[in-house]
Enzyme design. Sequence first.
Site, mmCIF file in Angstrom:
data_model
loop_
_atom_site.group_PDB
_atom_site.id
_atom_site.type_symbol
_atom_site.label_atom_id
_atom_site.label_comp_id
_atom_site.label_asym_id
_atom_site.label_seq_id
_atom_site.Cartn_x
_atom_site.Cartn_y
_atom_site.Cartn_z
ATOM 1 N N SER A 87 12.909 3.848 -10.058
ATOM 2 C CA SER A 87 12.670 5.153 -9.807
ATOM 3 C C SER A 87 11.132 5.739 -9.966
ATOM 4 O O SER A 87 10.411 5.191 -9.210
ATOM 5 C CB SER A 87 13.506 6.115 -10.669
ATOM 6 O OG SER A 87 13.720 7.359 -10.322
ATOM 7 N N ASP A 199 19.285 6.069 -6.773
ATOM 8 C CA ASP A 199 18.371 5.717 -7.669
ATOM 9 C C ASP A 199 18.666 4.502 -8.441
ATOM 10 O O ASP A 199 19.783 4.196 -8.744
ATOM 11 C CB ASP A 199 18.556 7.010 -8.677
ATOM 12 C CG ASP A 199 17.386 6.832 -9.652
ATOM 13 O OD1 ASP A 199 17.298 5.916 -10.594
ATOM 14 O OD2 ASP A 199 16.403 7.741 -9.739
#
Length: 343
Positions: A87, A199
């Site tokens: 991320s 993610d």
Amino acid sequence: MRLRTSFRHARTALLVAGLCVLAACGRDDVRPTPPVTVQPATPAPAAPPVRIGLALGGGAAKGFAHIGVIKMLEANGFKADVVAGTSAGSVVGALYASGMDPFQMQERAVALDESSIRDVRLFSGGLVQGVALQNYVNQVVGNRTLERMRIPFAAVATRLETGDRIVFVRGNTGQAVRASSSVPGVFEPVQIGERHYVDGGVVSPVPVDAARQLGADFVIAVDISSKASGTMPGSMLGIVNQSIAIMGQNLGRQELARADVVIRPQVNDIGPASFEQRNAAILQGERAALAAMAQIRAKLAELERARAAARMPATPLEPEPVDIDCGDSWVRRLNPFAKERAC
């Protein structure tokens, strides 16, 4: 006179006989003791240098703390050999792996306009598409693909169809970072071929294992993940962020246990969208890294000692010569391990 001469001859004969005994004259069973030879110790081959890996965790705007950590690591002589990011960690990791130094990254961070990486699509429910982030990353890294990075780099994402952890190590850097950063409920899932990705924090909040897969011997993990606050978040983004934090807490704890050192910047008070607090996040990264320096040095030294000991060859035993009695008053100084050959 003749008696005295005979006595002298007899004494001489006895002396010669004695010398022959001492010299083992005429004995076929006594052989000269071979000289003791000791092979010189083979010098141990130089151990390859320890490969340091950075595992940069996710945390949205808290990710600016990674820049502060990298600044202090380099200032103290620690340069990463491999980098893995999840991320926000994948964004900073990509910039660093492309060859940017931490001061250049800080300049980019200060100048970053949040709107330049946020492209909201109304018909998708207000989710961020992520193409702007992808383009921004590719532009900053000079359109280098993942396999052409100056430092080996991996971006970690989650395959939406199966929940599998996916480690991107080749291909479009911006697209891999976009997939790694696509927070569910905030970003649209990223489609690559027939698969969809979200993610990486869902399955690997701090990518320690990915850094190991890249070849790291010593992993420094940077954990900026949010922890459940005990209060009800005041926004939809806060709810999403806390939900992901809860899902990833146990997974993150297990993976962090496999790191050599864990650095935890104090950024819990910085919100996931608080880009205006980027300088505070960088400062907290610097403070946390400095506090961890003694531990990093100690554990690195411990690892290097263990590697050196494992590679050190055995030292050959050099026998100590001793006096040995062969049983007939014939005494010789020789190698004790060759006694049966000499007596």
